[in-house]
Design an enzyme around this catalytic site. Sequence first.
Site, PDB file in Angstrom:
ATOM      1  N   ARG A 239      18.345  65.252  70.777  1.00  0.00           N
ATOM      2  CA  ARG A 239      19.189  66.237  71.443  1.00  0.00           C
ATOM      3  C   ARG A 239      19.279  65.878  72.919  1.00  0.00           C
ATOM      4  O   ARG A 239      18.343  65.330  73.506  1.00  0.00           O
ATOM      5  CB  ARG A 239      18.601  67.659  71.309  1.00  0.00           C
ATOM      6  CG  ARG A 239      18.902  68.349  70.002  1.00  0.00           C
ATOM      7  CD  ARG A 239      20.364  68.769  69.905  1.00  0.00           C
ATOM      8  NE  ARG A 239      20.646  69.583  68.753  1.00  0.00           N
ATOM      9  CZ  ARG A 239      21.046  69.125  67.571  1.00  0.00           C
ATOM     10  NH1 ARG A 239      21.198  67.819  67.400  1.00  0.00           N
ATOM     11  NH2 ARG A 239      21.301  69.956  66.581  1.00  0.00           N
ATOM     12  N   GLU A 268      26.486  67.768  77.211  1.00  0.00           N
ATOM     13  CA  GLU A 268      27.612  67.166  76.480  1.00  0.00           C
ATOM     14  C   GLU A 268      28.659  68.237  76.135  1.00  0.00           C
ATOM     15  O   GLU A 268      28.310  69.392  75.936  1.00  0.00           O
ATOM     16  CB  GLU A 268      27.103  66.469  75.204  1.00  0.00           C
ATOM     17  CG  GLU A 268      26.358  67.363  74.223  1.00  0.00           C
ATOM     18  CD  GLU A 268      25.783  66.582  73.052  1.00  0.00           C
ATOM     19  OE1 GLU A 268      26.030  67.008  71.901  1.00  0.00           O
ATOM     20  OE2 GLU A 268      25.075  65.567  73.268  1.00  0.00           O
ATOM     21  N   HIS A 286      27.757  61.944  69.866  1.00  0.00           N
ATOM     22  CA  HIS A 286      27.036  62.849  68.959  1.00  0.00           C
ATOM     23  C   HIS A 286      27.581  62.735  67.523  1.00  0.00           C
ATOM     24  O   HIS A 286      28.045  63.717  66.934  1.00  0.00           O
ATOM     25  CB  HIS A 286      27.128  64.296  69.453  1.00  0.00           C
ATOM     26  CG  HIS A 286      26.006  65.160  68.947  1.00  0.00           C
ATOM     27  ND1 HIS A 286      25.463  66.173  69.682  1.00  0.00           N
ATOM     28  CD2 HIS A 286      25.324  65.165  67.778  1.00  0.00           C
ATOM     29  CE1 HIS A 286      24.505  66.772  68.992  1.00  0.00           C
ATOM     30  NE2 HIS A 286      24.394  66.164  67.829  1.00  0.00           N
TER      31      HIS A 286
END
Length: 346
Positions: A239, A268, A286
């Site tokens: 993460r 992000e 991601h």
Amino acid sequence: MKPKITIARWVFDDVLQFLQNDFNVQANLADEVLTAASLSARSADAVGLITTVTDKVDAAFLAACPHLKVISNIGVGVNNIDLAACTARGVLVCNTPDVLNAATADLGFALLLATARRITEAEQFLRAGDWKKAFAVNQFLGHDVAGATLGIIGMGRIGQAVARRAVGFDMQVLYCNRSQLPSAQEQALNASWVQKEVLLARSDFVLLLVPYSAASHHLIGAAELGLMKSSAILINIARGGVVDDAALAAALSKGTIAAAGLDVFEGEPAVHPALLACKNVVLTPHIGSATHSTRLKMAMLAAQNLMAALNVAALNVTINFNPTENHILQNVVNSEALNHLTTQRN
């Protein structure tokens, strides 16, 4: 009248059809990134909500959605949801473990290989028309993967899936985890349990797979990067926020470590400008679980979790899905709320 559920982002038609048999489904077919106010307005009279990592649920959100009984997250991590606030209101929160292990492990290994062999740099060099010599002995020299030492911080389901892939490359695996694996598993994975500082100092590749929390915030910062070999490579598929991105960019530019492969970032979709300026980093948006079959399984499991949890929540809802008790127990992440509901029913 069918009870209402809200789906925060686009999902597959198969998932919509599965849910529409029993629910009035308000789906975000345009896949807009909704603000918390917009999503809570859509969910004000909903009993269930399907979310993704970008959808934030806190106490204020829950107060605006008094009928909400279940939040089912498409993903393993639930740091986008205030679990304490949900538990206090008796709202069950579910996640989707296991179905994404292989895809995420594959992406982790893809980043490892791409950084080791400087794939991004080499492709940009070729596309820019800079390839003038057919062969050069010293061109884009990278790092060996076969026989190298891989350090995994967070040896859960996905970490073990990465380690199984490392076996095929004859890698020695060091791992740092809250608990040690059984010896038979360690032997099968060629893995040894060590302290984080030892792992950082000895590993050729360091791969992160810890969930994000206050305790893991900036788990890897300037001090930790300074413990790594100058030839080492950092891979983050955990993460954003687990790594101090500013410190990492500085380490990459100064040569403190050789390279990095990142699928997740602080803040992000924004990416730290200094990282974008580094040539020795491979960046992906991601996409760890982004295969068609995996994302479909995740979304369908989230829908099944929602139905199962609504059954447990003892609503006056008739639905066709009959889960086993183990199904809901495995995927509810705030078991205190589950126990509270069970007590109420008894």
